[in-house]
Design a protein around this motif. Structure first.
Motif, PDB file in Angstrom:
ATOM      1  N   GLU A 293       0.837  -1.193   0.000  1.00  0.00           N
ATOM      2  CA  GLU A 293       0.000   0.000   0.000  1.00  0.00           C
ATOM      3  C   GLU A 293       0.875   1.247   0.000  1.00  0.00           C
ATOM      4  OE1 GLU A 293      -1.757  -1.066   3.625  1.00  0.00           O
ATOM      5  OE2 GLU A 293      -3.351  -2.275   2.759  1.00  0.00           O
ATOM      6  N   LEU A 294       0.573   2.168  -0.912  1.00  0.00           N
ATOM      7  CA  LEU A 294       1.404   3.349  -1.115  1.00  0.00           C
ATOM      8  C   LEU A 294       0.575   4.616  -0.940  1.00  0.00           C
ATOM      9  CD1 LEU A 294       3.100   2.081  -4.399  1.00  0.00           C
ATOM     10  CD2 LEU A 294       4.127   2.035  -2.125  1.00  0.00           C
ATOM     11  N   ASN A 295       1.273   5.706  -0.595  1.00  0.00           N
ATOM     12  CA  ASN A 295       0.654   7.034  -0.579  1.00  0.00           C
ATOM     13  C   ASN A 295      -0.623   7.038   0.255  1.00  0.00           C
ATOM     14  OD1 ASN A 295       0.291   9.742  -1.153  1.00  0.00           O
ATOM     15  ND2 ASN A 295      -0.626   9.371  -3.166  1.00  0.00           N
ATOM     16  N   ASN A 296      -0.477   6.580   1.495  1.00  0.00           N
ATOM     17  CA  ASN A 296      -1.601   6.579   2.435  1.00  0.00           C
ATOM     18  C   ASN A 296      -2.793   5.796   1.878  1.00  0.00           C
ATOM     19  OD1 ASN A 296      -2.769   7.194   4.909  1.00  0.00           O
ATOM     20  ND2 ASN A 296      -3.709   9.092   4.132  1.00  0.00           N
ATOM     21  N   TYR A 297      -2.516   4.624   1.313  1.00  0.00           N
ATOM     22  CA  TYR A 297      -3.515   3.678   0.819  1.00  0.00           C
ATOM     23  C   TYR A 297      -4.200   4.116  -0.485  1.00  0.00           C
ATOM     24  CZ  TYR A 297      -2.998   2.013   5.605  1.00  0.00           C
ATOM     25  OH  TYR A 297      -2.475   1.573   6.791  1.00  0.00           O
ATOM     26  N   ALA A 298      -3.779   5.238  -1.059  1.00  0.00           N
ATOM     27  CA  ALA A 298      -4.419   5.704  -2.288  1.00  0.00           C
ATOM     28  C   ALA A 298      -3.898   4.971  -3.518  1.00  0.00           C
ATOM     29  CB  ALA A 298      -4.205   7.206  -2.455  1.00  0.00           C
ATOM     30  N   GLU A 299      -2.702   4.398  -3.426  1.00  0.00           N
ATOM     31  CA  GLU A 299      -2.091   3.691  -4.536  1.00  0.00           C
ATOM     32  C   GLU A 299      -1.574   2.344  -4.030  1.00  0.00           C
ATOM     33  OE1 GLU A 299       0.990   6.197  -6.013  1.00  0.00           O
ATOM     34  OE2 GLU A 299      -0.286   7.973  -6.108  1.00  0.00           O
ATOM     35  N   PHE A 300      -1.202   1.481  -4.958  1.00  0.00           N
ATOM     36  CA  PHE A 300      -0.614   0.219  -4.536  1.00  0.00           C
ATOM     37  C   PHE A 300       0.305  -0.310  -5.628  1.00  0.00           C
ATOM     38  CE2 PHE A 300      -4.153  -1.325  -7.017  1.00  0.00           C
ATOM     39  CZ  PHE A 300      -3.748  -2.554  -7.534  1.00  0.00           C
ATOM     40  N   GLY A 301       1.124  -1.259  -5.241  1.00  0.00           N
ATOM     41  CA  GLY A 301       2.020  -1.911  -6.175  1.00  0.00           C
ATOM     42  C   GLY A 301       2.124  -3.379  -5.860  1.00  0.00           C
ATOM     43  N   ILE A 302       2.617  -4.156  -6.824  1.00  0.00           N
ATOM     44  CA  ILE A 302       2.898  -5.581  -6.636  1.00  0.00           C
ATOM     45  C   ILE A 302       4.409  -5.732  -6.572  1.00  0.00           C
ATOM     46  CG2 ILE A 302       2.691  -7.897  -7.613  1.00  0.00           C
ATOM     47  CD1 ILE A 302       0.162  -6.946  -9.058  1.00  0.00           C
ATOM     48  N   TYR A 303       4.900  -6.233  -5.448  1.00  0.00           N
ATOM     49  CA  TYR A 303       6.338  -6.379  -5.266  1.00  0.00           C
ATOM     50  C   TYR A 303       6.784  -7.814  -5.523  1.00  0.00           C
ATOM     51  CZ  TYR A 303       5.106  -8.334  -0.672  1.00  0.00           C
ATOM     52  OH  TYR A 303       4.574  -9.112   0.319  1.00  0.00           O
ATOM     53  N   ARG A 304       8.084  -7.940  -5.766  1.00  0.00           N
ATOM     54  CA  ARG A 304       8.751  -9.244  -5.898  1.00  0.00           C
ATOM     55  C   ARG A 304       9.947  -9.262  -4.957  1.00  0.00           C
ATOM     56  NH1 ARG A 304      10.110  -8.764 -10.752  1.00  0.00           N
ATOM     57  NH2 ARG A 304       8.605 -10.068 -11.877  1.00  0.00           N
ATOM     58  N   LEU A 305      10.094 -10.309  -4.182  1.00  0.00           N
ATOM     59  CA  LEU A 305      11.245 -10.480  -3.305  1.00  0.00           C
ATOM     60  C   LEU A 305      11.837 -11.861  -3.531  1.00  0.00           C
ATOM     61  CD1 LEU A 305       9.863  -8.950   0.007  1.00  0.00           C
ATOM     62  CD2 LEU A 305      11.971  -8.208  -1.125  1.00  0.00           C
ATOM     63  N   THR A 306      13.141 -11.924  -3.723  1.00  0.00           N
ATOM     64  CA  THR A 306      13.799 -13.215  -3.827  1.00  0.00           C
ATOM     65  C   THR A 306      14.072 -13.764  -2.434  1.00  0.00           C
ATOM     66  OG1 THR A 306      16.053 -12.342  -3.780  1.00  0.00           O
ATOM     67  CG2 THR A 306      14.927 -12.387  -5.930  1.00  0.00           C
ATOM     68  N   ARG A 307      14.411 -15.026  -2.359  1.00  0.00           N
ATOM     69  CA  ARG A 307      14.728 -15.612  -1.056  1.00  0.00           C
ATOM     70  C   ARG A 307      15.978 -14.999  -0.444  1.00  0.00           C
ATOM     71  NH1 ARG A 307      14.043 -22.078  -1.828  1.00  0.00           N
ATOM     72  NH2 ARG A 307      12.464 -21.909  -3.451  1.00  0.00           N
ATOM     73  N   GLY A 308      16.803 -14.420  -1.293  1.00  0.00           N
ATOM     74  CA  GLY A 308      17.991 -13.747  -0.789  1.00  0.00           C
ATOM     75  C   GLY A 308      17.742 -12.318  -0.362  1.00  0.00           C
ATOM     76  N   GLY A 309      16.524 -11.785  -0.617  1.00  0.00           N
ATOM     77  CA  GLY A 309      16.187 -10.453  -0.165  1.00  0.00           C
ATOM     78  C   GLY A 309      16.332  -9.363  -1.210  1.00  0.00           C
ATOM     79  N   SER A 310      16.330  -9.712  -2.488  1.00  0.00           N
ATOM     80  CA  SER A 310      16.390  -8.708  -3.550  1.00  0.00           C
ATOM     81  C   SER A 310      14.978  -8.255  -3.896  1.00  0.00           C
ATOM     82  CB  SER A 310      17.079  -9.293  -4.783  1.00  0.00           C
ATOM     83  OG  SER A 310      17.072  -8.375  -5.851  1.00  0.00           O
TER      84      SER A 310
END
Length: 420
Positions: A168-185
């Motif tokens: 959740e971004l910008n005080n819940y007004a926007e959002f994104g889909i993130y990707r995280l590797t097992r190594g933390g990238s």
């Protein structure tokens, strides 16, 4: 047809359900913070209640060691924060953290490396940390979100071995889909500006067998009633379906069932309107939408709801509200779905001697009755969860594929295990 399995009294509000063995389920309650068990015939009992009042219980994830894990936290004066595990027979073990400095886990995800992954966050400090846990709760921080990366919802493990989720971004007004590797990238799959409606409603993002991501937005669309969307892993977005009216809209969680369709629940608007909750399905290939059950009788429950598909093919769910005493319900819906077949995505290690313990990682593995290595039956195997079976290479085994058998069928790997 829908059947009511259990109605909660004023102490209730179930939020999640997990099948821990064929026909046996565990779940969590908001009021008070507790863990319950129930079977497919409705036999119910509370197995554990957290000691502090106003304890929030987050998540319940079956792990490869045969237990289910989640997080518990309290906003009380002692700042309770802990990981917990619960055995199939209801024995609970807790692993405490310093709530003021570490915070607690926001649900957990099992990975085939025999570790759990989660986000830690301290109340009032919007800097969530992505961490790896062992089964005793010892954390290793892998990545810390920056303020401009938002407040992440709990992730799920993708088919490529990376973790995906909503932030959740910008005080819940926007959002994104993130990707995280097992190594933390960290990287973004896609970011959505204001106007796409506030996210994130429950576990509103999942990956289907076609590799694409699907999510539910509780608002937006032409009628401001919510929508279902599709995103490819390289960030291409499209809307599959828009709900036509708020009194029957406001979609929540999604799952892919054994027929390849997406199934979910919609809350509907009640106050001042003749609205109702519903269970729907959607064909991800063309956006065809069907309401398969309209929950117009409040005694069955009122969404917010959470559903899973059981090993018997039926949809099992919890409704936070409704029921005779407005404490929520547990229900089962027979939608005529086939029983989910076993599938093994990977196995580790790829080679080893007789006696080597091998993890078969996939889905729909509960109730496994046999494992064989190139036709040689494994005498010793343990079903860790629906996602994993541990099997020892038997004497007399030769190099070749591995086959796992459940009451719903068999699956043979395309890759061969090498007997050394």
């Amino acid at each position: 047809t829908m059947k009511l399995l259990y109605t909660f009294s004023f102490d209730g509000s179930p939020t999640i359900l997990a099948e821990v063995s064929p026909g046996r389920f565990q779940g969590v309650l908001e009021t008070p913070g507790s863990i319950f068990s129930i079977d497919s015939t409705g036999n119910f009992k509370v197995v554990y209640t957290f000691s502090q009042p106003s304890t929030e219980v987050v998540g319940l994830t079956p792990a490869l060691n045969g237990q289910a894990y989640g997080g518990a936290a309290s906003l009380g004066s002692t700042s309770l924060a802990e990981l917990f595990s619960v055995t199939p027979n209801g024995q609970v073990t807790t692993y405490p953290y310093n709530g003021a400095t570490q915070g607690g886990p926001d649900g957990v995800v099992q990975a085939p490396d025999n570790h759990l992954y989660t986000f830690f966050g301290v109340t009032g400090n919007p800097v969530p940390a992505f961490a790896r846990l062992d089964y005793h709760g010892h954390p290793t921080t892998l990545y810390t979100f920056s303020p401009d990366q938002g407040l992440p919802e709990p992730p799920f493990l993708g088919k490529d071995g990376n973790f995906y989720g909503l932030s959740e971004l910008n005080n819940y007004a926007e959002f994104g889909i993130y990707r995280l590797t097992r190594g933390g990238s960290f990287s973004w799959v896609a970011k959505f500006p204001a106007g796409y409606a506030a996210c994130c409603y429950g576990n509103a993002l999942m990956q289907a067998s076609n590799g694409k991501l699907y999510g539910a937005l509780p608002g937006g669309g032409a009628a401001q009633a919510g929508s279902i969307y599709e995103v490819t892993l390289d960030g291409h977005y499209r809307t599959l379906y828009q709900f036509p009216q708020r009194i029957t809209g406001i979609p929540e969680t999604l799952l892919e069932a054994s027929d390849g369709w997406l199934y979910g629940t919609a809350e509907g608007m009640y106050t001042g309107y003749p609205g109702y909750s519903s269970i729907f399905r959607l064909d991800p290939s063309n956006g065809q939408f069907e309401t398969i059950f309209a929950i117009k009788n409040a005694s069955l429950g009122e969404c917010e709801c959470y559903i899973i598909q059981g090993t018997d093919g039926k949809l099992y769910g919890v409704a936070i509200f409704g029921g005779t005493y407005s404490g929520g319900t547990v229900f089962v819906l027979d939608a005529g779905l086939p029983k989910p077949s076993p599938h093994v995505a990977v196995f580790e290690p790829k080679a080893g001697p007789v006696g080597q313990k091998v993890l078969l990682w996939g889905r729909n593995l509960l109730g496994a009755t046999a494992v064989s290595f190139n036709g040689a039956a494994a005498a010793d195997f343990v079903v860790g969860s629906s996602q994993g079976v541990w099997a020892e290479v038997p004497g007399g085994a030769t190099s070749g594929p591995i086959t796992v058998t459940t009451p719903n069928g068999s699956f043979t790997t395309t890759q061969s295990f090498t007997v050394q």
